[in-house]
Design a protein around this motif. Structure first.
Motif, PDB file in Angstrom:
ATOM      1  N   ASP A  24     -87.612  18.318 -15.050  1.00  0.00           N
ATOM      2  CA  ASP A  24     -88.713  17.655 -15.748  1.00  0.00           C
ATOM      3  C   ASP A  24     -88.249  16.312 -16.291  1.00  0.00           C
ATOM      4  O   ASP A  24     -87.769  16.196 -17.417  1.00  0.00           O
ATOM      5  CB  ASP A  24     -89.227  18.544 -16.881  1.00  0.00           C
ATOM      6  CG  ASP A  24     -90.559  18.055 -17.445  1.00  0.00           C
ATOM      7  OD1 ASP A  24     -90.870  16.866 -17.273  1.00  0.00           O
ATOM      8  OD2 ASP A  24     -91.286  18.875 -18.039  1.00  0.00           O
ATOM      9  N   THR A  30     -89.085  15.695  -5.705  1.00  0.00           N
ATOM     10  CA  THR A  30     -89.798  14.426  -5.685  1.00  0.00           C
ATOM     11  C   THR A  30     -91.080  14.521  -4.861  1.00  0.00           C
ATOM     12  O   THR A  30     -91.228  15.405  -4.011  1.00  0.00           O
ATOM     13  CB  THR A  30     -88.924  13.325  -5.083  1.00  0.00           C
ATOM     14  OG1 THR A  30     -88.584  13.689  -3.734  1.00  0.00           O
ATOM     15  CG2 THR A  30     -87.641  13.148  -5.894  1.00  0.00           C
ATOM     16  N   VAL A  49     -90.026  13.599 -17.106  1.00  0.00           N
ATOM     17  CA  VAL A  49     -90.828  13.026 -18.197  1.00  0.00           C
ATOM     18  C   VAL A  49     -90.401  13.605 -19.546  1.00  0.00           C
ATOM     19  O   VAL A  49     -90.177  12.874 -20.514  1.00  0.00           O
ATOM     20  CB  VAL A  49     -92.332  13.255 -17.954  1.00  0.00           C
ATOM     21  CG1 VAL A  49     -93.144  12.774 -19.157  1.00  0.00           C
ATOM     22  CG2 VAL A  49     -92.791  12.534 -16.688  1.00  0.00           C
ATOM     23  N   ALA A 100     -88.992   9.020  -8.478  1.00  0.00           N
ATOM     24  CA  ALA A 100     -89.128   9.857  -9.684  1.00  0.00           C
ATOM     25  C   ALA A 100     -87.954   9.630 -10.629  1.00  0.00           C
ATOM     26  O   ALA A 100     -88.115   9.603 -11.857  1.00  0.00           O
ATOM     27  CB  ALA A 100     -89.228  11.326  -9.286  1.00  0.00           C
ATOM     28  N   ASP A 141     -89.973   8.317 -13.616  1.00  0.00           N
ATOM     29  CA  ASP A 141     -90.537   9.322 -14.519  1.00  0.00           C
ATOM     30  C   ASP A 141     -89.765   9.391 -15.840  1.00  0.00           C
ATOM     31  O   ASP A 141     -90.354   9.592 -16.911  1.00  0.00           O
ATOM     32  CB  ASP A 141     -90.544  10.697 -13.848  1.00  0.00           C
ATOM     33  CG  ASP A 141     -91.628  10.811 -12.790  1.00  0.00           C
ATOM     34  OD1 ASP A 141     -92.453   9.885 -12.685  1.00  0.00           O
ATOM     35  OD2 ASP A 141     -91.656  11.823 -12.064  1.00  0.00           O
TER      36      ASP A 141
END
Length: 348
Positions: free
Chosen positions: A313, A297, A315, A105, A109
């Motif tokens: 977060d 994760t 993203v 991640a 991400d």
């Protein structure tokens, strides 16, 4: 130069290009498109550059008109005029290994959010590691996004020396002069402390390395919240951010402090290592020892037992990093920003 001045320059340069090449050969100009669409040439220029100053419906309508009339926006010429490569270098500070992979991640991400934002505004993304960053293509990028500040912020200082507009993923509070996007690490640490207190844990420990700003913030939030309840935590410094390192540190921790009844690890990989070592030592998780990680994760969520972890977060953070580096490239002001965190309670 303001955005309006850049738009006006683009529109005027387009007219010169069309006049020099001949309208019969090159098709309509921006002025022609503006007349058809019922807007100004500057609005056409902005729409063709996907500027947020033009609403999405108008942008789509102008692009449709441009396509229908065979207009070709000369991106290469524009970039040459602006002295831009329209490339942003994304430099990953971490050294990938079989135990700490790029497919996690972090940073995958983050990269997803960065790429989504930059490519939708006409930028190419050049991905590299810090060890391989001294290439002409990286040095020629319009801006740099650095993922990870490094121990004692060494990576940040190195990349800043390149003299490019730069935004960093990491600890926000330590760097008033550098644009940083990060998570509220202190609040995340406090959430874990409050969970341990609610469970009746009185002898907690932290696994991490305070040389890294993010880990230091997580420990500070954790220790401060515990102190308010009259609890003193133990800290174990971990030399690497891997499952094996977490397991080794936990074994050493339990050997020196057999009464430990809760472990907060600065990352999910370290936390999984802690769970592994505790089980090997016959300490039931969570009955005898509670464990929490940080990052939330997929690996931690699907581990058995499923890991309690602090969610950040990635993203949305990637999108913010990209927006801020675009602002700096354009000569605008950008501010550091911290995203909220929350504790996701599972089986540990």
């Amino acid at each position: 130069m303001s955005g309006a001045e850049r738009d006006d320059r683009d529109a005027r340069a387009d007219k010169r290009r069309q006049r020099s090449a001949g309208a019969a050969e090159t098709g309509p100009t921006m002025a022609d498109l503006a007349a058809i669409a019922g807007v100004s040439a500057i609005t056409v220029s902005r729409a063709l550059r996907d500027s947020p100053l033009v609403n999405p419906e108008t942008r789509a309508r102008i692009r449709e008109i441009a396509n229908r009339h065979g207009y070709a926006f000369n991106i290469s010429a524009r970039n040459l005029r602006l002295r831009r490569s329209m490339t942003v270098a994304v430099v990953v500070e971490m050294t990938p290994s079989p135990e700490r992979q790029m497919s996690g991640a972090y940073p995958l991400d983050l990269l997803g959010g960065i790429t989504q934002e930059l490519t939708s505004h006409g930028y190419s993304v050049l991905l590299t590691s810090l060890q391989a960053a001294a290439t002409p293509a990286v040095q020629a990028a319009d801006g740099v996004i650095l993922l990870g500040q490094g121990a004692h912020e060494d990576a940040m200082h190195e990349v800043r020396s390149w003299g490019r507009p730069m935004v960093v993923w990491g600890a926000v509070s330590r760097h008033e002069s550098q644009v940083v996007v990060g998570s509220d690490n202190r609040a995340g640490g406090a959430h874990v402390a409050e969970r341990f207190i609610a469970l009746g844990r009185r002898h907690p420990a932290f696994l991490g390395d305070s040389a890294h700003g993010e880990f230091a913030e997580r420990h500070e939030g954790f220790a401060e919240a515990l102190a308010r309840a009259g609890i003193v935590s133990t800290m174990a410094t971990v030399p690497a951010f891997t499952v094996a390192a977490g397991a080794d540190a936990t074994r050493a921790l339990l050997h020196a402090n057999p009464g430990i009844d809760a472990v907060f690890a600065a990352s999910d990989l370290l936390a999984i290592g802690a769970v592994r070592a505790l089980v090997e030592l016959g300490r039931a998780v969570p009955d005898a020892v509670s464990v929490a990680g940080f990052d939330d994760t997929l690996l931690g969520a699907t581990y058995v037992p499923a890991l309690t972890s602090v969610h950040q977060d990635f993203v949305e953070a990637g999108v913010l990093l990209a927006r801020k580096v675009r602002a700096l490239i354009d000569g605008d002001v950008a501010q550091s920003e911290m995203l909220p965190t929350r504790l996701v309670v599972r089986a540990t």
